[in-house]
Design an enzyme around this catalytic site. Structure first.
Site, mmCIF file in Angstrom:
data_model
loop_
_atom_site.group_PDB
_atom_site.id
_atom_site.type_symbol
_atom_site.label_atom_id
_atom_site.label_comp_id
_atom_site.label_asym_id
_atom_site.label_seq_id
_atom_site.Cartn_x
_atom_site.Cartn_y
_atom_site.Cartn_z
ATOM 1 N N GLY A 281 16.142 -7.498 -69.510
ATOM 2 C CA GLY A 281 17.884 -6.863 -69.594
ATOM 3 C C GLY A 281 18.663 -7.162 -70.962
ATOM 4 N N PHE A 283 20.501 -9.096 -71.742
ATOM 5 C CA PHE A 283 20.985 -10.640 -72.373
ATOM 6 C C PHE A 283 19.431 -10.912 -72.426
ATOM 7 C CE2 PHE A 283 25.094 -9.774 -69.236
ATOM 8 C CZ PHE A 283 25.639 -10.679 -69.893
ATOM 9 N N GLY A 284 18.779 -10.287 -72.060
ATOM 10 C CA GLY A 284 17.717 -10.999 -72.602
ATOM 11 C C GLY A 284 16.466 -11.165 -71.531
ATOM 12 N N PRO A 285 15.413 -12.333 -71.759
ATOM 13 C CA PRO A 285 14.330 -12.079 -70.515
ATOM 14 C C PRO A 285 15.167 -13.020 -68.970
ATOM 15 C CG PRO A 285 13.726 -13.795 -72.057
ATOM 16 C CD PRO A 285 15.408 -12.885 -72.073
ATOM 17 N N VAL A 286 14.839 -12.716 -67.588
ATOM 18 C CA VAL A 286 15.196 -13.269 -66.734
ATOM 19 C C VAL A 286 14.306 -14.083 -66.018
ATOM 20 C CG1 VAL A 286 16.086 -12.750 -64.527
ATOM 21 C CG2 VAL A 286 16.732 -10.988 -66.405
ATOM 22 N N ASP A 357 18.802 2.411 -68.268
ATOM 23 C CA ASP A 357 19.133 1.249 -67.542
ATOM 24 C C ASP A 357 20.908 1.186 -66.328
ATOM 25 O OD1 ASP A 357 18.769 -1.194 -66.114
ATOM 26 O OD2 ASP A 357 20.315 -2.625 -67.543
#
Length: 396
Positions: A281, A283-286, A357
């Site tokens: 997302g 923020f970055g990877p999850v 998103d």
């Protein structure tokens, strides 16, 4: 020339003890805690403790012996040393004892252990397993040490003896939780290393003197360590830098949040293995992770390119008590507002944008519950020659 010492004795977590064989063990009753460094006045030793107990509001760094184990302890240990095992010092992650101003030479290090937290009866408190590693002078000397197993039962004492070489006047004894054993049995936050007493001694003739310059260097080193530990504690409490604002934001929402070390997060996600990646997302990877107690978690790894911060993060984990009840008329109003916002982005804006998103946490509401679309981390321009459609995993 300053006279060097060639022995010291510590009753870890307990009071001063004089045994029948003439040894006097210093008391070690400081309450301890995470990021704690302590040097007892007029002694040549100190300890440091690191790590936070998971999900514990009142952690106990000096656990007393369980009442049901007292009889077992007295029956299985000599009367002159049983007092050494009625208390112990514990740590959730790493516990290190230091010896200073020692004469150079070869030493014997006796580490005294007794499992006094778990019980030997048929209750739930007998199911715990404590496993940790032992390091002397930075070298691993005992891997996966289990006190109860080595002693032959709960409430029984065992002494592990090791040889150590002192070449610069200092000795380091470190006990390190390697992520094994139980973390929630018989109750949360009693895992990690535990030690009852320490005996360090040598033949005086085998050591050599230590110069005043060396002693001064050691003292300066200790002072530097203490200052660094104080700064670490102040930073942790939000008294330094920008950490204070983020801490206040979390506290202001009264969220049920906990603190995890980087090591714990890496263990849970297998060092952020790509196999565990479940999305990406703004923020970055999850990543999907699993805590030692079996709880499944999702871990957001902040990207260096991300423009999101504390407020966006708090928007996603907002507490339930701050949510409001929405009737269907209000929900309809919010949905129409979202649709209008998307229509504007797609058709009316000079620069046409596809959000990609849209979800509840990416829609903000003002005081009148008007919809505001946010989080454009995955958005793309709607260009005729460039499609906004992609097949890779993204978002939540």
């Amino acid at each position: 020339m300053v006279a060097a010492s060639y022995s010291f004795y510590i009753n870890c977590g307990g009071g001063k003890v004089a045994t029948k064989n003439g040894k006097t063990y210093n008391d070690d009753t400081d309450e301890g805690g995470a990021a704690k460094f302590y040097h007892k006045e007029n002694t040549i030793w100190a300890f440091s403790s690191t790590g936070n107990y998971l999900e514990s509001k009142n952690p106990n760094y000096i656990p007393p012996i369980d009442e049901s184990d007292k009889l077992s302890l007295n029956n299985n240990n000599n009367n002159d040393d049983a007092e050494l095992y009625t208390n112990a010092r514990a740590s959730p992650l790493s516990l290190t004892y230091y010896g200073f101003c020692l004469g150079n030479g070869n030493y014997t290090v006796d580490l005294h252990f007794a499992e006094i937290v778990f019980t030997h009866d048929q209750t739930y408190k007998s199911l715990g397993r404590r496993i940790f590693d032992i390091y002397i002078q930075g070298n691993l000397v005992q891997k996966d040490f289990n006190i109860a197993e080595a002693a032959g039962g709960i409430g029984k004492a065992v002494i592990k003896s090791f040889n150590a070489s002192v070449i610069n006047g200092t000795l380091e004894i470190r006990l390190y939780w390697a992520g094994k054993g139980t973390t929630a049995i018989p109750q949360k936050s009693i895992y990690g290393p535990l030690i009852s007493a320490i005996s360090v001694y040598t033949d005086h003739g085998n050591g050599s003197g230590i110069s005043a310059a060396a002693v001064a260097g050691i003292v300066v080193g200790v002072v530097v360590i203490i200052v660094l530990m104080i700064f670490a504690i102040l930073w942790r409490k939000g008294c330094l830098g920008k950490r204070n604002s983020s801490t206040q934001e979390l506290q202001g929402l009264e969220l049920q949040t906990g603190m995890f070390s980087v090591r714990q997060i890496k263990m849970a996600t297998n060092n952020f293995d790509r196999v565990n990646k479940i999305g990406e997302g703004g923020f970055g990877p999850v990543y999907k992770g699993k805590l030692p107690n079996g709880i499944i978690i999702a871990v957001k790894q902040l990207s260096s390119k991300s423009m999101q911060g504390n407020r966006e993060f708090l928007n996603e984990i907002g507490a339930e008590e701050h949510q409001i009840e929405l009737d269907w008329q209000t929900r309809k109003k919010i949905c129409i507002g979202i649709a209008r916002g998307l229509a504007y982005l797609h058709e009316e804006s000079r620069v046409k944008v596809v959000h990609r998103d849209i979800k509840a946490t990416n829609v903000l509401l003002d005081e009148d519950l008007n919809s505001k679309i946010s989080d454009f981390g995955l958005a793309k321009l709607d260009e005729e020659d460039n499609t906004h459609i992609s097949t890779r995993i993204a978002g939540t």
